[in-house]
Design a protein around this motif. Structure first.
Motif, short mmCIF file in Angstrom:
data_model
loop_
_atom_site.label_atom_id
_atom_site.label_comp_id
_atom_site.label_asym_id
_atom_site.label_seq_id
_atom_site.Cartn_x
_atom_site.Cartn_y
_atom_site.Cartn_z
N LYS A 173 0.86 -1.19 0.00
CA LYS A 173 0.00 0.00 0.00
C LYS A 173 0.89 1.23 0.00
O LYS A 173 1.85 1.31 0.76
N TYR A 174 0.58 2.19 -0.87
CA TYR A 174 1.34 3.44 -0.93
C TYR A 174 0.43 4.58 -0.51
O TYR A 174 -0.69 4.71 -1.02
N VAL A 175 0.89 5.40 0.43
CA VAL A 175 0.14 6.60 0.82
C VAL A 175 1.05 7.79 0.61
O VAL A 175 2.15 7.83 1.16
N GLY A 176 0.62 8.73 -0.18
CA GLY A 176 1.46 9.90 -0.44
C GLY A 176 0.69 11.00 -1.11
O GLY A 176 -0.53 10.95 -1.22
N GLY A 177 1.41 12.00 -1.59
CA GLY A 177 0.76 13.15 -2.23
C GLY A 177 0.35 12.82 -3.65
O GLY A 177 0.87 11.90 -4.28
N VAL A 178 -0.61 13.60 -4.16
CA VAL A 178 -1.08 13.38 -5.53
C VAL A 178 0.02 13.79 -6.53
O VAL A 178 0.20 13.16 -7.57
N TYR A 179 0.77 14.84 -6.15
CA TYR A 179 1.79 15.37 -7.04
C TYR A 179 2.79 14.30 -7.49
O TYR A 179 3.40 13.64 -6.66
N LYS A 180 2.90 14.10 -8.77
CA LYS A 180 3.84 13.15 -9.39
C LYS A 180 3.61 11.69 -9.03
O LYS A 180 4.49 10.85 -9.23
N HIS A 181 2.43 11.34 -8.48
CA HIS A 181 2.24 9.94 -8.10
C HIS A 181 2.17 9.05 -9.35
O HIS A 181 2.39 7.84 -9.26
N ASN A 182 1.87 9.67 -10.52
CA ASN A 182 1.82 8.86 -11.74
C ASN A 182 3.18 8.27 -12.10
O ASN A 182 3.27 7.26 -12.78
N HIS A 183 4.25 8.90 -11.61
CA HIS A 183 5.58 8.33 -11.82
C HIS A 183 5.66 6.93 -11.21
O HIS A 183 6.21 6.01 -11.79
N LEU A 184 5.09 6.83 -10.01
CA LEU A 184 5.10 5.54 -9.32
C LEU A 184 4.23 4.51 -10.06
O LEU A 184 4.63 3.37 -10.25
N GLU A 187 -4.26 13.78 -1.19
CA GLU A 187 -3.58 12.54 -0.83
C GLU A 187 -4.02 11.41 -1.76
O GLU A 187 -5.17 11.40 -2.22
N VAL A 188 -3.14 10.49 -2.02
CA VAL A 188 -3.53 9.36 -2.84
C VAL A 188 -3.13 8.06 -2.13
O VAL A 188 -2.09 7.99 -1.47
N VAL A 189 -4.05 7.07 -2.20
CA VAL A 189 -3.76 5.75 -1.62
C VAL A 189 -3.77 4.74 -2.77
O VAL A 189 -4.76 4.64 -3.51
N LEU A 190 -2.68 4.02 -2.93
CA LEU A 190 -2.58 3.03 -4.00
C LEU A 190 -2.41 1.66 -3.40
O LEU A 190 -1.64 1.47 -2.47
N ARG A 214 10.28 6.85 -1.61
CA ARG A 214 11.03 7.77 -0.75
C ARG A 214 11.23 9.11 -1.44
O ARG A 214 11.08 10.16 -0.84
N GLU A 215 11.54 9.04 -2.73
CA GLU A 215 11.78 10.24 -3.51
C GLU A 215 10.53 11.13 -3.54
O GLU A 215 10.60 12.35 -3.47
N LEU A 216 9.36 10.46 -3.62
CA LEU A 216 8.09 11.21 -3.67
C LEU A 216 7.57 11.54 -2.27
O LEU A 216 6.46 12.06 -2.12
N LEU A 217 8.35 11.23 -1.25
CA LEU A 217 7.98 11.47 0.16
C LEU A 217 6.69 10.74 0.56
O LEU A 217 5.88 11.26 1.33
N GLY A 218 6.49 9.59 -0.02
CA GLY A 218 5.31 8.80 0.33
C GLY A 218 5.69 7.65 1.23
O GLY A 218 6.87 7.45 1.55
N LYS A 219 4.67 6.89 1.68
CA LYS A 219 4.93 5.79 2.60
C LYS A 219 4.48 4.48 1.97
O LYS A 219 3.37 4.38 1.45
#
Lengths: 308, 200
Positions: free
Chosen positions: A6-17, A37-40, A57-62
């Motif tokens: 599960k990934y929890v992080g910001g919407v910004y640039k999450h499409n990279h992931l 926020e986006v949860v994947l 880590r680069e996107l500051l997500g968890k």
């Protein structure tokens, strides 16, 4: 081997992931955008985990492991009265959801009492469509044991029972596992101790599901459920317009497609895989007991002779 | 007097008794009934199976009647009307709603903030209006109490029930099977012991 995360992080640039996981051969199972926020929920090839972790880590997500990802669990209450709802049942359902499972709540029509409890054929079939059932029972040892003798008749999937007393699983008839310290709780479970109990439930369910996975691995399904999901998304356009939560719900050896059976079952049966086989050769497309949805059950390797 | 001076849940199943106690606390808090119950004793035996709930109540103010906050008199001579002169405005909204319901909107007039005219036969209706109940806090509390005990606290499968309800006490005996006379006798004993504690 795919790792459920599960990934929890910001919407910004999450499409990279998203793109990274898809390029690595993983699957995006669910994407929830909540304001900023986006949860994947994703399945990532286990060997490539370090790359995905670095990106997160680069996107500051968890990034956390979500062992229940890709399973559909039924939380069953004896009835839909104040006695069980909203607190305990919803807490359990929501908590399992946070761990990646898709939970459906089932309230039995005549599930009350230890002597008079009953389960109807429809309810039994509906519960059997899931990967696992959590029966949320009450406070008294005697009632839990007596009730367990008859209530789970005909249920073929693993059964996890919750209740107040600390019992051994062997003492609860017909149950695959038992988790104590629950009981009939009429407040929201939010104290540290109660959250630990919920954690324990998630661990127990994770273990039960791992056992099921091991069993499945002995005779693996001819097509992996995430693959079914991907092909349907690409070849049945109407699924994009479906407003149901999780229009394609993954199960351990299949999927539930939230489209009307009569109109779409032929289209889904004829879906082509690049390997040259169609869906009906690797899976059974069945009408679901839930509304008029479609239930897909992958055929085991022993039946088809190949795995794609 | 303190609230919930006695609060006992007895059961051969110790864990069950503990969780039932928390459950009762939650329900009473949810329905704001903690101030209403003075003493409470519960007995559960899931093997028999029986659930006994006894409590002594401390209900608040009695029902509010129209004569408590208004003067009721004949209206203008020669006309069929009753004049209500309000002394306190607190209940006006409730009063108007009740009057509309009883006499119809077209028969109620309010020429002044504190005066309400009801077009009806004054000789017949005057006394009835004086005793007209505007608010029943006690009944409301009892309704909530029944909701709490019968619908939330007693285990759902216990469908055979016997109850006693008054403004001073409540007694519920419930079971899955036919009620036995000794259970009802035990319930009465429990209520008696609560009463003797109260009077001690």
């Amino acid at each position: 081997m795919l790792e459920p995360v599960k990934y929890v992080g910001g919407v910004y640039k999450h499409n990279h992931l998203l793109e990274l996981v898809e390029d690595l051969g993983g699957y995006i199972l669910q994407k929830n955008v909540m304001q900023t926020e986006v949860v994947l929920l994703m399945l990532v090839p286990i060997n490539d985990m370090p790359i995905v972790e670095a990106k997160a880590r680069e996107l500051l997500g968890k990034l956390t492991r979500a062992p229940l990802t890709g399973t559909e669990i039924a939380t069953v209450a004896p009835t839909l009265a104040y006695h069980h709802l909203p607190h305990l049942d919803c807490d359990v359902a929501e908590f399992l959801r946070q761990h990646g499972a898709k939970t459906n709540m089932v309230g039995l029509a005549r599930g009350v009492g230890k002597r008079i409890c009953q389960i109807t054929a429809f309810e039994r079939d509906l519960i059997n469509e899931h990967d696992l059932a959590v029966f949320i029972l009450g406070n008294y040892e005697h009632c839990i044991i007596e009730k367990s003798k008859r209530l789970y008749e005909g249920i073929e999937i693993p059964i996890v029972v919750t209740g107040a007393p600390e019992l051994k699983t062997e003492d609860v008839p017909n149950a695959t596992a038992y988790v104590g310290s629950f009981g009939r709780i009429l407040h929201q479970m939010r104290h540290a101790e109660e959250l630990r109990t919920l954690d324990k439930l998630a661990v127990v369910i994770g273990k039960v599901l791992d056992d099921v996975r091991k069993e499945l691995a002995k005779d693996p399904p001819s097509v992996a459920p995430p693959r079914i999901k991907k092909e349907i998304e690409e070849q049945v356009q109407e699924i994009i317009d479906s407003l149901h939560p999780l229009p394609i719900t993954l199960q351990m050896n299949g999927a539930r497609v939230k489209l009307p059976y009569e109109e779409y079952h032929e289209q889904i049966e004829n879906i082509k895989f690049v390997e040259g086989v169609t869906m009906k050769e690797v899976a059974r497309v069945l009408p679901s007991k839930m509304r008029n949805f479609i239930l897909i059950k992958a055929l085991p390797k022993s039946e088809t002779g190949f795995v794609i | 007097m303190e609230q919930l001076e006695t609060f006992v849940v007895e059961s051969p199943d110790i864990v069950g008794a503990k969780t039932t106690k928390v459950l009762i606390q939650d329900t009473l808090a949810d329905l704001s009934l903690t101030r209403v119950i003075g003493r409470l004793k519960v007995f559960v035996d899931p093997v028999q199976p029986v659930f006994i709930f006894t409590a002594l109540l401390r209900l608040g103010t009695p029902a509010v009647k129209l004569k408590d906050f208004a003067n009721i008199d004949m209206g203008t001579l020669g006309k069929d009307e009753v004049k209500i002169e309000l002394q306190r405005e607190a209940f006006t909204v409730k009063l108007l709603n009740k009057l509309w319901e009883k006499y119809g909107k077209e028969n109620i007039e309010q020429p002044d903030k504190k005066i309400i005219i009801v077009k009806t036969d004054p000789i017949k209706e005057l006394d009835i209006l004086r005793e007209f109940v505007i608010e029943e806090p006690q009944q409301e509390v009892l309704d909530r109490l029944i909701d709490a005990v019968a619908l939330r606290i007693i285990p759902e499968g216990f469908r055979v029930r016997k109850h006693e309800l008054s403004t001073s006490h409540v007694l519920f005996v419930a079971s899955e099977d036919t009620l036995k006379p000794e259970w009802i006798a035990k319930a009465k004993d429990m209520l008696e012991s609560l009463r003797s504690e109260e009077n001690a």
